[in-house]
Design a protein around this motif. Sequence first.
Motif, short mmCIF file in Angstrom:
data_model
loop_
_atom_site.label_atom_id
_atom_site.label_comp_id
_atom_site.label_asym_id
_atom_site.label_seq_id
_atom_site.Cartn_x
_atom_site.Cartn_y
_atom_site.Cartn_z
N ARG A 27 0.75 -1.31 0.08
CA ARG A 27 -0.19 -0.09 -0.02
C ARG A 27 0.95 1.46 -0.01
O ARG A 27 1.78 1.28 0.82
CB ARG A 27 -0.95 0.13 1.23
CG ARG A 27 -1.95 -0.95 1.03
CD ARG A 27 -2.73 -1.44 2.41
NE ARG A 27 -3.98 -0.36 2.42
CZ ARG A 27 -5.13 -0.77 1.40
NH1 ARG A 27 -5.29 -1.81 0.75
NH2 ARG A 27 -6.23 0.00 1.61
N TYR A 28 0.49 2.36 -0.88
CA TYR A 28 1.22 3.32 -1.14
C TYR A 28 0.37 4.55 -0.37
O TYR A 28 -1.06 4.48 -0.03
CB TYR A 28 1.52 3.79 -2.44
CG TYR A 28 2.11 2.68 -2.99
CD1 TYR A 28 1.96 1.49 -3.40
CD2 TYR A 28 3.75 2.97 -3.31
CE1 TYR A 28 2.78 0.51 -3.95
CE2 TYR A 28 4.56 1.83 -3.70
CZ TYR A 28 4.02 0.72 -3.88
OH TYR A 28 5.07 -0.37 -4.61
N ILE A 62 6.90 7.16 -10.89
CA ILE A 62 5.55 7.00 -11.45
C ILE A 62 4.56 7.06 -10.38
O ILE A 62 3.39 7.20 -10.65
CB ILE A 62 5.62 5.55 -11.98
CG1 ILE A 62 6.76 5.13 -13.23
CG2 ILE A 62 4.34 4.96 -12.44
CD1 ILE A 62 6.56 6.15 -14.19
N GLU A 63 4.83 7.04 -9.03
CA GLU A 63 3.88 7.51 -7.89
C GLU A 63 4.09 9.10 -7.56
O GLU A 63 5.26 9.44 -7.30
CB GLU A 63 4.15 6.61 -6.62
CG GLU A 63 3.12 7.01 -5.83
CD GLU A 63 3.53 7.07 -4.30
OE1 GLU A 63 4.91 6.94 -4.20
OE2 GLU A 63 2.78 7.02 -3.30
N PRO A 64 3.23 9.76 -7.87
CA PRO A 64 3.40 11.36 -7.71
C PRO A 64 3.38 11.62 -6.25
O PRO A 64 3.25 10.72 -5.44
CB PRO A 64 1.95 11.90 -8.25
CG PRO A 64 1.46 10.89 -9.33
CD PRO A 64 2.02 9.64 -8.74
N THR A 93 7.26 3.96 -0.99
CA THR A 93 7.33 5.25 -1.89
C THR A 93 7.64 4.62 -3.28
O THR A 93 8.58 3.89 -3.59
CB THR A 93 8.66 6.11 -1.05
OG1 THR A 93 8.05 6.62 -0.11
CG2 THR A 93 8.92 7.16 -2.32
N GLY A 94 6.86 5.26 -4.15
CA GLY A 94 6.74 4.74 -5.75
C GLY A 94 8.14 5.66 -6.45
O GLY A 94 7.61 6.29 -7.42
N GLY A 95 9.21 5.37 -5.85
CA GLY A 95 10.29 6.13 -6.60
C GLY A 95 10.45 7.68 -5.97
O GLY A 95 9.49 8.19 -5.59
N ILE A 138 13.18 3.25 -1.32
CA ILE A 138 12.54 3.87 -2.42
C ILE A 138 12.58 2.99 -3.86
O ILE A 138 12.33 3.79 -4.90
CB ILE A 138 12.91 5.42 -2.50
CG1 ILE A 138 14.54 5.59 -2.73
CG2 ILE A 138 12.59 6.16 -1.34
CD1 ILE A 138 15.15 6.84 -3.07
N GLY A 139 12.83 1.53 -3.71
CA GLY A 139 13.22 1.03 -4.82
C GLY A 139 14.41 0.42 -5.04
O GLY A 139 14.77 -0.83 -5.59
#
Lengths: 157, 275, 703
Positions: free
Chosen positions: C23-24, C167-169, C215-217, C454-455
């Motif tokens: 979940r983000y 890709i995640e704002p 965190t999506g990036g 963060i990836g």
Amino acid sequence: MRFTLNGREVGTTAHPMTRLLDVVREEFGLTGTKEGCGEGECGACTVLLDGLPVNACLVPVAHASGREVTTIEGLAAHALQRAFASEGGVQCGICTPGFVVAASTIPADATDDEVRERLAGNICRCTGYGGICRAVAAWRAGRPRTAPADAGSSATE
Amino acid sequence: MRAPVTSFELVRPASLQDALALMREGGLVPLAGCTDLYVLLNAGITPGQRFVDLWALDELRGIDVDRGVVRLGALSTYREVMSAPAVVGHLPMLVEASRVVGAEQIHNRGTLGGNIANGSPAGDTLPVLAALDATVVLASVDGERRVPFTSFYTGYRSSVRRGDELIAHIEVPIRAGRQWFRKVGTRAAQAISKVVMAAVRSDPPRIALGSVAPTVVRAWATERALAAGATLAEARHVLSGEIHPIDDIRSTAAYRHQVAGNLLERFWRDTESAR
Amino acid sequence: MPPTVGISVARTDGLDKATGATRYVDDLAPPGLLHGRTIRSTVPRGRVLGVHLDFDTAGFTIVDAHDVPGRNVVALIADDQPCLAADEVHHAEEPLLLLAHADRRRLAEAKVRIDYAPAPAVLDPALSDRVFKHLHIAKGDVAAGLAEADVVVEGEYRTGLQEQLYIEPQGVVAVPESGGISVFGSLQCPYYVQRALCVLLALPPEKVRVVQMETGGGFGGKEDYPSIVAGHAALLALKSGRPVKLVYDRAEDMAATTKRHPSIVRHRTGLARDGRLVAMDVEVLLDGGAYTTLSPVVLSRGCLHATGPYRCANVRVDGRVVGTNTPPNGAFRGFGAPQTLFAVEAHMDRLAEAVGLDPLTIRERNALRPGDTTTTGQVLGEDCSALDVLQAAAARTQFRERWARLRGTGRGLGLSLVFHGAGFTGSGEVKLASRATLALTPAGVQVRVASTEIGQGTRTMLAQIAAEALGVPFETVDVAPADTAIVPDSGPTVASRTCMIVGRIVERCAERMKATLAGRTPADYLAAHGDLVLTGQYERPPGLDWDEEHYRGAAYGCYGYACDVAEVAFDPDTYEVRPVAFTSVHEVGRAINPALVRGQIEGGTVQGLGFALLEEVVVAGGRMANAQMTNYVVPTTLDAPPIDVVILERPYPHGAFGAKGVGEMPMDGPAPAIVNAIRHLGIDVREVPATPERVMEALCGSR
């Protein structure tokens, strides 16, 4: 409107022009499908509509009526998901559900170039696509060539 | 999503006849695959408040060949166009153009009729249809009206389509001549065209370009010059008078001029042996 | 106990991400949630004459600068950026007003009209007189060196804005609680956000809890900007008494948030006839945008890398970062180094031409070797591998032979040699005084650090380090969420420091814990003695001295080195340059997890290819005119060639198990390698992105 969502018949009273993306995320709590751009460019919102990958941010829920919608949560693609997880196909993970859904429809006999072309509608900013292509290749290598790609069937897993 | 979609009205006719009756009443924006419309709505650009859903109208689907003419329903998706035997067999450059629109997810939803109705100067199938001398079949409660594709557009995103008409079919005659197509995009996939050219090495040749003018351009004078034996240098010069590219956020007028001329030469050389 | 360090163990979070279970921020929906929206300036500079709320304000929470309980600043370095503008705006997209409402439709439809008295905007950095920072670094006598040189070559090189495009704002959920605030955000540095909120809200740290969500990036784009998003959400949450979710859509994120600093770099280089560098005179100009943010540090790193990994006795680097009326720029992977390394590496190939050498030979002749000193007088240790990576890449690609053979074939081959200092510059790590905590658990140990996943694989990599140093199985190591209520301040997740610096603190803390256990299992120890929680702190390695005033000494603990070779195909009809093969050799000290290291190199390289060929921010009237993913294009699967990765190891004694950094270095080499490949085609390009339009201009003289 009634439609099949991950194999289950469901109904929604959402406005017919509500994006399918918002209906699956908010009404049905299926948050695996992500919004990355709202333009149909990043592919993070990819779902299957009657088995075909589409950008859920560009589909009015009215067009799901009477159809089959499959999100990442309903995809029987455990081997593909394990391949992503173990072959470097995942870093931050935000694009991953979209990639898995899109990749799940790639036929077993696709070449590496064809794989890249089929996934060109999904953007990853972390991996540079190397790990993703390796994951899909590992998955394809483990799949029976004679069975058709069928995201809803567990027989091919 | 920035547009207030929940305040819109969506009318969903069950048949083409019902849809045309609604169109005659007026005030409705047609929607089909939504791959253009929903980009606008997401950005908060609202073309109207009331929409008519064409998606269920199977009368607008289907691809077949009849007496030397390939007939494509306006709701044919790029996926259907790319894989239809009639198109693969007779219209290879329409396959190629469909392949390079967007990517996989767009192929499954975007339609040929939508590409035409949207009327973007950069629409990838439009030069193909222009070079193939396609016919747009418009439907209304009064019946059908046929318009040559090369007469369809009147200006930037404007066409002869009346407010009560829908694009029903596209008819493409099967003719001799090697087909050639090249899209120059901003990257290798999922790209908007900076220059796009479709051409047929027939006698005379047929040449059309996109992204170099407010509408798709059929390069009539260039075709005549080449048929009359002009050199490639002369033909380039004629072509540069027929196109009117601009500087925009994706490219420059100078680039588009130069590349259009280069593509013309490449088409001519590539199809030399196919005369 | 089998080793885990050096093994490509599967990352611990991969399957949850692949199943969509992770979940983000935007997946959170606490009860009573309000949605937030930011009203932004539409002019690049001016006075605000009036703000008109042309909507029914019932049910709305409205916040402006007057609602700030503490200091209306985004606390970072210079504290010159307001969290909310009041009477003046200094850039387009500057935040002025915040709205919140439970109904997203009403929120989106609210019309706010702002009257401005526009003022002339400074948009060209060359015309700006607002200097955020000026740096002057000198070694030897550059004037004398230039006078003695056999050949002098000048050149100017440019890079533009680059958007991180995670890709995640950006997004945050802020929840008011008992006199304080909890913030759940997509972010890289929870303690940066906490500090900024304490200043903004006049709250003590105990009342401000910051939790990093998955965190999506980030790529640096979530280093400092989340402090603004969090501040805004917190203000709305405190005023309304309700949880507030503030998530940007892509268009807002692209238009309003930080980008890579544009650069203009000028070189004047003196060479001996045999190709040895005799004098390097470099001027660096960076565009910082409207406020200081991190610009002084970006300039610092840019200047410290501006002469490349080469030995030269006479050096002058003069750098300025200036203000313009554009959205403030900030951190993006590489942080100044990709800009200046692009310039020096593109310049090197012109230097080679000037003395009749090939690109490989001139670099062999000048590459730093162990025992050499850098521009700041730092003596390099045995881990200096510039020649190793260069020779490895050259051998693997048969560079010399293919470079000669490919000439005139429509294919180009280009080379770049780079280095990248890991950790904070100078005395930065001492000032950060980062800490890590280990807490013994019945099965193993829990690692508590503020370093974020963060990836890049932080959780997995730190667990490997802890497991190996403590002597417990990898599976028994748990990494706590990056929650300021649980973890100490380990410093920000930036500057390629997480493995080398924080990992080292974890390693040494685990060694202490192992000694305390003295052979007992964790379960036995806990049963006998109760809890065992140890905290370790950064210790400066011996011999690292830095003179901030004169910019002399050890700028970084160590440097990684990399060499990239790019092969491109050229389309003479369209002027498109397509990378068809790419080899990247990276020396990283020690690869704790080779698969994760490979992932950083592949991912950073493709981002670098985007920087080199595709990614252009079009600016009109001081704002981004192409703020859509359709128009700001990043590489797709078809734009990215497979990357041939080679990892070398020259252990750095003071990094975790010998590790240096690797997160950013892959960003440094691709742009010059590509431009040098274009040069090999006979086309002189000195700016990136090397779009087909620019290539055409270089070839034909018209754009």
